[in-house]
Design an enzyme around this catalytic site. Structure first.
Site, PDB file in Angstrom:
ATOM      1  N   LYS A 224       0.821  -1.218   0.000  1.00 38.51           N
ATOM      2  CA  LYS A 224       0.000   0.000   0.000  1.00 38.51           C
ATOM      3  C   LYS A 224       0.852   1.264   0.000  1.00 38.51           C
ATOM      4  O   LYS A 224       2.051   1.244   0.268  1.00 38.51           O
ATOM      5  CB  LYS A 224      -0.952  -0.019   1.199  1.00 38.51           C
ATOM      6  N   ARG A 258      -3.054  -9.860   5.656  1.00 44.17           N
ATOM      7  CA  ARG A 258      -3.547 -10.049   4.289  1.00 44.17           C
ATOM      8  C   ARG A 258      -2.466  -9.555   3.340  1.00 44.17           C
ATOM      9  O   ARG A 258      -2.116  -8.361   3.371  1.00 44.17           O
ATOM     10  CB  ARG A 258      -4.858  -9.285   4.103  1.00 44.17           C
TER      11      ARG A 258
END
Length: 282
Positions: A224, A258
Site C-alpha cells: 500500500k 492479508r
C-alpha cells in the site's frame, strides 16, 4: 482475548501461530496486480501456488477497492468471483470472498465460502441477514467514506478511538443478530479513508484494538501507499516494506495479515517466530 476463529469448514487456533491470508484479485484494475489473474486458469494456478507456499486463507476479490476505483455491478462481480470460488473448493485452504454486496455474500456462502470479508463492515441493507444463518467467518473492516472518495480528506479527532468505536458498534449489530463472536475478526482498514500518519497510528494500536474489542485483528498493508510514503518505492518494489509491515503487525498483536506475497511472508514469519518465541523451527 479468545484464540479461536471459526470459518466455515475451518477452525483456526490462533494461539499456535498467526495466519496468512493471500490476496487473489480477479479484477482488471486492482492497484497492484489488476488483470493478472482475471482468467480462471491463471487464478487457479496462483491459488495453487499460494497453498504450496503455506497460505491459510485465500481472499477472492471481484471489485477493486483502491482509492478512486469505479463501482462494479452485481452481475459483473458475480461473473468474476463465482467461477474462481467453485474452482478452488478442493485446494484445502479456507476461502474468503471480499465483497460488500449482500447478494454476492449469499451466493458465495451457497458455493462454500468460509469467510466473508466486508470493507463496508456489513452496513449495507441485508448484509447481516445474508450471513447470519451460515457458519462462515466474518471480517469487519472500518472505512471512512467509499473507495471513490475515501482519500479525499480523511478527518478524525482521534483515529484510534473512532475506529474502535465503529468496530464495536458493528460487532454489537452482528452479535444481536445471533452471530457468534467466534466467527468475527476485525480490520482497522489501513488505507481506507486514512492519512499515512493515521495508518501508522492504527498499526501501532493493533494491541489496543485486540484488547478493547476482544477479537482477532487482521491487518492489510501489503504494497500500500503507506509503505511507499516511507520507502519512496513504487508499488512493484514494496516487497521488503510489506514484509516489514507484516512482522510489525504480528509484533503489535495482529493474528492475521492479508498479503500479496505469501511465500516471502510465511518464511519471514517462521524466522521471526523462531527468533522471538523460542521455538524450534518447523
Amino acid at each position: 482475548m479468545r484464540q479461536l476463529l471459526q470459518c466455515g469448514r475451518f477452525s483456526f487456533r490462533l494461539e499456535q501461530r498467526p495466519l496468512v491470508m493471500g490476496i487473489l484479485n480477479v479484477t482488471p484494475d486492482s492497484f497492484s496486480d489488476g488483470g493478472r489473474y482475471g482468467a480462471l486458469e491463471f487464478a487457479v494456478s496462483h491459488a495453487e501456488q499460494m497453498v504450496r507456499d503455506g497460505v491459510d486463507l485465500i481472499d477472492i476479490g471481484g471489485e477493486s477497492t483502491r482509492p478512486g476505483a469505479p463501482a462494479v455491478g452485481l452481475e459483473e462481480e458475480l461473473r468474476r468471483v463465482m467461477p474462481a470460488l467453485y474452482a478452488l473448493q478442493g485446494l484445502g485452504s479456507a476461502l474468503s470472498v471480499d465483497t460488500c454486496k449482500p447478494a454476492v455474500m449469499r451466493e458465495a456462502i451457497i458455493a462454500g465460502a468460509d469467510m466473508i470479508n466486508d470493507i463496508n463492515g456489513f452496513r449495507a441493507p441485508g448484509a447481516i441477514e445474508a450471513v447470519q444463518g451460515s457458519d462462515c467467518g466474518l471480517c469487519v473492516m472500518h472505512m471512512q467514506g467509499t473507495p471513490q472518495d475515501m482519500q479525499a480528506q480523511p478527518a478524525y479527532t482521534d483515529v484510534v478511538a473512532e475506529v474502535i468505536a465503529f468496530l464495536r458498534e458493528r460487532i454489537t449489530a452482528l452479535t444481536r443478530a445471533g452471530i457468534e463472536r467466534e466467527r468475527i475478526c476485525v480490520d482497522p482498514g489501513l488505507g481506507f479513508g486514512k492519512t499515512v500518519e493515521q495508518n501508522y497510528a492504527l498499526l501501532r494500536a493493533t494491541g489496543r484494538l485486540r484488547e478493547e474489542l476482544g477479537l482477532p485483528v487482521l491487518i492489510g498493508m501489503s504494497r500500500k501507499s503507506m509503505i511507499g510514503a516511507v520507502t519512496g518505492r513504487p508499488v512493484e518494489e514494496r516487497l521488503s516494506g510489506s514484509i516489514a509491515g507484516a512482522l510489525a503487525a504480528f509484533a503489535h498483536g495482529a493474528k492475521i495479515v492479508r498479503v500479496h506475497d505469501v511465500a516471502e511472508t510465511v518464511d519471514a514469519l517462521k524466522v521471526w517466530r523462531a527468533a522471538t518465541i523460542d521455538q524450534t523451527p518447523q
